[in-house]
Design a protein around this motif. Structure first.
Motif: not given
Length: 322
Positions: A117-130
């Motif tokens: 019931g909530i919108f969500r997103g995510f991003e890779n904030v590291g320095e390598e492929y995640g």
């Protein structure tokens, strides 16, 4: 064991087949380098190009998302549970209709049971492929993805149209909506107003399990991370345990009437199912069907960690929001 060998029920991390056109933000700058994987069940991909490794669903689906640094997965929601654990990298999760209601940084091994019931997103904030692994409730994973309206509008500017059927059409490839098929309608302001607004203080203490805490809690006994008696108390149609070296009972044989999915995070593990044996490496997934005899234990000394996802008799993958 049943009609398939143990090796046929193992999806090796190094053999995962990605889809780069799985969702509506495939062409959107900042999100156009995503790789999506469906490990068990068809998941929620909107593309016919998505490869499915194991079609059988045990009451839930398992997938994964691989992203290079600074790559973002756009705001969306699901009708059923969505639980992530970070396999590789550092990730920022954020939520809310505009992605501004809250956020937290997840490290390797951290688990996030995102409230439905909530919108969500995510991003890779590291320095390598995640890489993050996801468990989606229900055999059909809730029927698809619900996108924030601005995601659909932006995708149209880059040639992608999402049909009301949940199928993507790419005008850059000359594709267009079939006769009689309409575009996916945008959520109205009235509909958007029905989505809950949850702060970090409401979400993080009840829906996030940090890997260091999981390991400390389970240093002698197998620990339930998600479930009625878990660190995160929820009943979304599956439960998640954590296994590591030194816990009592590891290596003992047992029979279960439930589906069990073994997902290795750290170390190498020896699994035996109905007298067949295999070694699981980090990132590997093994699906064990009901009514088989199985055992699991670390294969070598050193750092180990394994998430065990088990089907339950709870309501079809639907979880409760705060």
């Amino acid at each position: 064991m049943n009609t398939q060998t143990l090796q046929q029920r193992i999806v090796r991390y190094g053999e995962l087949i990605p889809c780069r056109t799985a969702f509506i933000d495939t062409h959107t700058p900042g999100s156009d380098q995503k790789e999506n994987f469906t490990i068990i069940g068809a998941g929620v991909s909107e593309s016919p190009d998505q490869h499915v490794h194991i079609h059988e669903t045990p009451g839930f689906n398992i997938g994964a998302a691989g992203q290079p640094p600074k790559c973002t997965n756009s705001l969306h929601t699901h009708r059923t549970a969505e639980v992530f654990f970070v396999h590789k990298g550092t990730w920022r999760f954020f939520w809310g209709i505009d992605g501004t209601d809250g956020e937290f940084i997840a490290k390797e091994g951290d688990l996030f049971n995102i409230p439905t019931g909530i919108f969500r997103g995510f991003e890779n904030v590291g320095e390598e492929y995640g890489m993050i692994m996801a468990v989606l409730g229900g055999d059909n994973a809730g029927g698809g993805v619900i996108w924030a309206p601005h995601v659909i509008k932006t995708a149209e500017q880059h040639g992608l149209i999402l049909a009301e059927t949940g199928r993507l059409y790419d005008s850059k490839k000359g594709e267009k909506l079939p006769n009689g098929i309409k575009p996916m309608p945008l959520l109205t302001l009235e509909e958007l107003a029905q989505f809950p607004v949850l702060s970090e203080k409401e979400v993080i203490p009840h829906y996030v399990a940090r890997y260091l805490d999981i390991k400390a809690t389970g240093n002698k006994e197998i620990v339930q991370v998600l479930g009625a008696q878990g660190m995160l108390k929820d009943r979304p149609g599956f439960e998640i345990d954590f296994l590591q070296a030194g816990q009592a009972g590891l290596g003992d044989s047992y029979t279960s009437h439930q589906h069990e999915i073994f997902m290795v995070h750290e170390g190498h593990w020896k699994i035996t199912v109905d007298n067949e044996t295999a070694i699981l490496a980090p990132g590997d997934t093994c699906a064990v069907p009901p009514n088989t005899t199985r055992s699991i234990k670390p294969n070598v000394s050193g750092v180990t960690g394994l998430f065990l996802v088990r089907s339950t008799d709870d309501d079809a993958g639907y979880t409760q929001s705060v």
